[in-house]
Design a protein around this motif. Structure first.
Motif, PDB file in Angstrom:
ATOM      1  N   VAL A 146     -45.338  17.733  64.334  1.00  0.00           N
ATOM      2  CA  VAL A 146     -44.984  16.379  64.776  1.00  0.00           C
ATOM      3  C   VAL A 146     -43.565  16.400  65.366  1.00  0.00           C
ATOM      4  CG1 VAL A 146     -44.548  14.013  63.997  1.00  0.00           C
ATOM      5  CG2 VAL A 146     -46.510  15.295  63.104  1.00  0.00           C
TER       6      VAL A 146
ATOM      7  N   HIS B  19     -40.703  14.988  65.278  1.00  0.00           N
ATOM      8  CA  HIS B  19     -39.787  14.070  64.588  1.00  0.00           C
ATOM      9  C   HIS B  19     -38.337  14.442  64.883  1.00  0.00           C
ATOM     10  CE1 HIS B  19     -38.801  16.880  61.105  1.00  0.00           C
ATOM     11  NE2 HIS B  19     -39.820  17.493  61.676  1.00  0.00           N
TER      12      HIS B  19
ATOM     13  N   PHE C 225     -44.503   8.145  63.592  1.00  0.00           N
ATOM     14  CA  PHE C 225     -45.119   7.301  62.572  1.00  0.00           C
ATOM     15  C   PHE C 225     -46.460   6.682  62.991  1.00  0.00           C
ATOM     16  CE2 PHE C 225     -40.501   7.026  61.696  1.00  0.00           C
ATOM     17  CZ  PHE C 225     -40.511   7.623  60.444  1.00  0.00           C
TER      18      PHE C 225
ATOM     19  N   GLY D 212     -50.680   9.501  63.455  1.00  0.00           N
ATOM     20  CA  GLY D 212     -51.606  10.054  62.476  1.00  0.00           C
ATOM     21  C   GLY D 212     -53.054   9.645  62.626  1.00  0.00           C
TER      22      GLY D 212
ATOM     23  N   GLU E 180     -56.402  12.187  63.327  1.00  0.00           N
ATOM     24  CA  GLU E 180     -57.612  12.277  62.498  1.00  0.00           C
ATOM     25  C   GLU E 180     -58.859  12.133  63.340  1.00  0.00           C
ATOM     26  OE1 GLU E 180     -57.534  10.852  58.101  1.00  0.00           O
ATOM     27  OE2 GLU E 180     -56.557   9.300  59.304  1.00  0.00           O
TER      28      GLU E 180
ATOM     29  N   VAL F  21     -50.635  17.778  59.588  1.00  0.00           N
ATOM     30  CA  VAL F  21     -49.423  17.603  60.393  1.00  0.00           C
ATOM     31  C   VAL F  21     -48.282  18.305  59.664  1.00  0.00           C
ATOM     32  CG1 VAL F  21     -50.005  15.479  61.616  1.00  0.00           C
ATOM     33  CG2 VAL F  21     -49.064  15.348  59.312  1.00  0.00           C
TER      34      VAL F  21
ATOM     35  N   ALA G 276     -40.819  11.109  56.989  1.00  0.00           N
ATOM     36  CA  ALA G 276     -41.926  11.182  57.948  1.00  0.00           C
ATOM     37  C   ALA G 276     -43.227  11.598  57.260  1.00  0.00           C
ATOM     38  CB  ALA G 276     -41.573  12.166  59.058  1.00  0.00           C
ATOM     39  N   MET G 277     -43.162  12.570  56.367  1.00  0.00           N
ATOM     40  CA  MET G 277     -44.363  13.008  55.655  1.00  0.00           C
ATOM     41  C   MET G 277     -44.937  11.887  54.798  1.00  0.00           C
ATOM     42  SD  MET G 277     -42.885  16.743  54.547  1.00  0.00           S
ATOM     43  CE  MET G 277     -44.282  17.400  53.678  1.00  0.00           C
TER      44      MET G 277
ATOM     45  N   VAL H 170     -46.916   9.374  57.012  1.00  0.00           N
ATOM     46  CA  VAL H 170     -48.227   9.868  57.438  1.00  0.00           C
ATOM     47  C   VAL H 170     -49.173   9.957  56.245  1.00  0.00           C
ATOM     48  CG1 VAL H 170     -49.465  11.797  58.479  1.00  0.00           C
ATOM     49  CG2 VAL H 170     -47.245  11.109  59.403  1.00  0.00           C
TER      50      VAL H 170
ATOM     51  N   THR I 113     -50.758   6.616  55.381  1.00  0.00           N
ATOM     52  CA  THR I 113     -51.577   5.916  56.377  1.00  0.00           C
ATOM     53  C   THR I 113     -52.760   6.730  56.884  1.00  0.00           C
ATOM     54  OG1 THR I 113     -50.068   6.684  58.118  1.00  0.00           O
ATOM     55  CG2 THR I 113     -49.650   4.510  57.172  1.00  0.00           C
ATOM     56  N   THR I 114     -52.903   7.984  56.418  1.00  0.00           N
ATOM     57  CA  THR I 114     -54.005   8.833  56.867  1.00  0.00           C
ATOM     58  C   THR I 114     -54.499   9.690  55.713  1.00  0.00           C
ATOM     59  OG1 THR I 114     -52.728  10.824  57.461  1.00  0.00           O
ATOM     60  CG2 THR I 114     -52.819   9.036  59.108  1.00  0.00           C
TER      61      THR I 114
ATOM     62  N   VAL J  57     -50.250  16.880  54.756  1.00  0.00           N
ATOM     63  CA  VAL J  57     -48.888  16.911  55.282  1.00  0.00           C
ATOM     64  C   VAL J  57     -48.213  18.192  54.796  1.00  0.00           C
ATOM     65  CG1 VAL J  57     -48.636  14.424  55.529  1.00  0.00           C
ATOM     66  CG2 VAL J  57     -48.055  15.490  53.353  1.00  0.00           C
TER      67      VAL J  57
END
Length: 321
Positions: A9, A11, A22, A25, A29, A36, A63-64, A67, A70-71, A75
């Motif tokens: 990613v 970032h 952000f 993700g 999928e 990621v 960041a991890m 993700v 939300t997914t 990670v």
């Protein structure tokens, strides 16, 4: 086992955006990515020689976490370096693994940026001992009532809840004979990062020997730079090939495998061409026993979203079960 695909990613760097860190993700999928990965750094100013200078760097744990929340993607971090107090890190890892419902992989290593250690109040000269204690504490604190006595920290009857998982996957990041030895001694797998096939093939022989002697089966992941184009020539024209070659020449551990004079010498480090070319080179990695390929599009941020879509539509389906 089917080859799994992750994405590094962005970032970090001048082309990093909120959406690319952000918001990406769920689409990954849908496209068939399974993971990621994020970098670890302190006082970031651009990293390797072929990157554009930048101070933009979103903390990997932040960041991890976003993700993971939300997914259902795994990670991962590559490379987690020993710049944090070990128990603080263990608590962060335990909490992140809890949030991710166990979908966490940590690529760990010594770290190579002296400034990061200085900013953490440490010395890079101590990094081997710092690394060993980092891993020891992560493993120890996976159990209640943990005890440890080391150069940085000593504790007794320590319980973290949530704790680092007992089955937390650690992969050692590095592409030298010493890295292979540390991978087998300390971790569950080998993660050489950007690694030319000629280097990978030589070190893989040693990995099999060392793992066999230890009675271990090692997981293997790799992070090639990727550039898609109408032809291989077009794809290479979009990449700083000379910068990547120069980085390769600077690695003492790779000197037996040189010279690094052309894009052909970067096979494995750089995958460039049509989707068909990319599929063919990924099969080369698969045939060598690679379990996971983390695709790195940092050289093609001009077409980042387009590249992800093309990979999902024309490359990943070739490896679907």
């Amino acid at each position: 086992m089917t080859l799994r695909f992750g994405l590094l990613v962005p970032h970090f760097g001048p082309h990093s955006t909120w959406d690319r860190v952000f918001g990406i993700g769920p689409r990954l999928e849908e496209l068939g990515f399974s993971s990621v990965y994020f970098r670890d750094q302190l006082g970031f100013s651009g990293g390797v020689s072929f990157e554009n200078p930048s101070h933009h760097f979103v903390d990997p744990f932040v960041a991890m976490s976003a993700v993971a929340a939300t997914t259902d993607l795994t990670v991962g971090m590559a490379t987690l370096t020993p710049i944090r107090p070990p128990v603080v890190l263990a608590q962060m890892v335990g909490s992140l693994a809890y949030l991710a419902r166990g979908r966490l992989v940590l690529g760990v290593g010594l770290g190579g940026q002296p400034n990061a250690f200085r900013l953490a109040g440490l010395s890079i000269e101590d990094r081997l001992g710092l690394f060993e204690e980092m891993v020891t504490v992560l493993r120890a604190t996976s159990h209640a009532g943990a005890a440890h006595s080391g150069s940085q920290i000593a504790f007794d009857n320590l319980t973290l809840d949530p704790a680092p998982p007992e089955d937390l996957t650690l992969l050692y990041c590095g592409s030298s004979l010493a890295a292979v030895r540390r991978a087998v001694r300390f971790t569950d797998g080998w993660f050489p990062g950007r690694c030319p096939l000629r280097v990978f093939d030589r070190l893989s022989v040693r990995l099999r020997e060392e793992a066999g002697a230890a009675g271990k089966t090692m997981r293997v992941a790799i992070v090639p730079l990727v550039s898609l184009g109408r032809t291989r020539e077009c794809a290479l024209a979009k990449v700083n090939v000379e910068g990547i070659l120069e980085e390769s020449r600077r690695k003492p551990a790779w000197r037996p495998d040189g010279p690094f004079a052309s894009a052909e010498d970067l096979r494995g480090t750089l995958i460039a061409g049509t989707p068909g070319d990319v599929v063919e080179e990924l099969h080369q990695l698969e045939s060598r026993g690679v379990d996971e390929v983390v695709l790195d599009l940092r050289e093609r941020m001009d077409a980042f979203e387009e590249g992800i879509e093309q990979l999902g539509a024309e490359v990943l389906p070739s490896f679907a079960t």
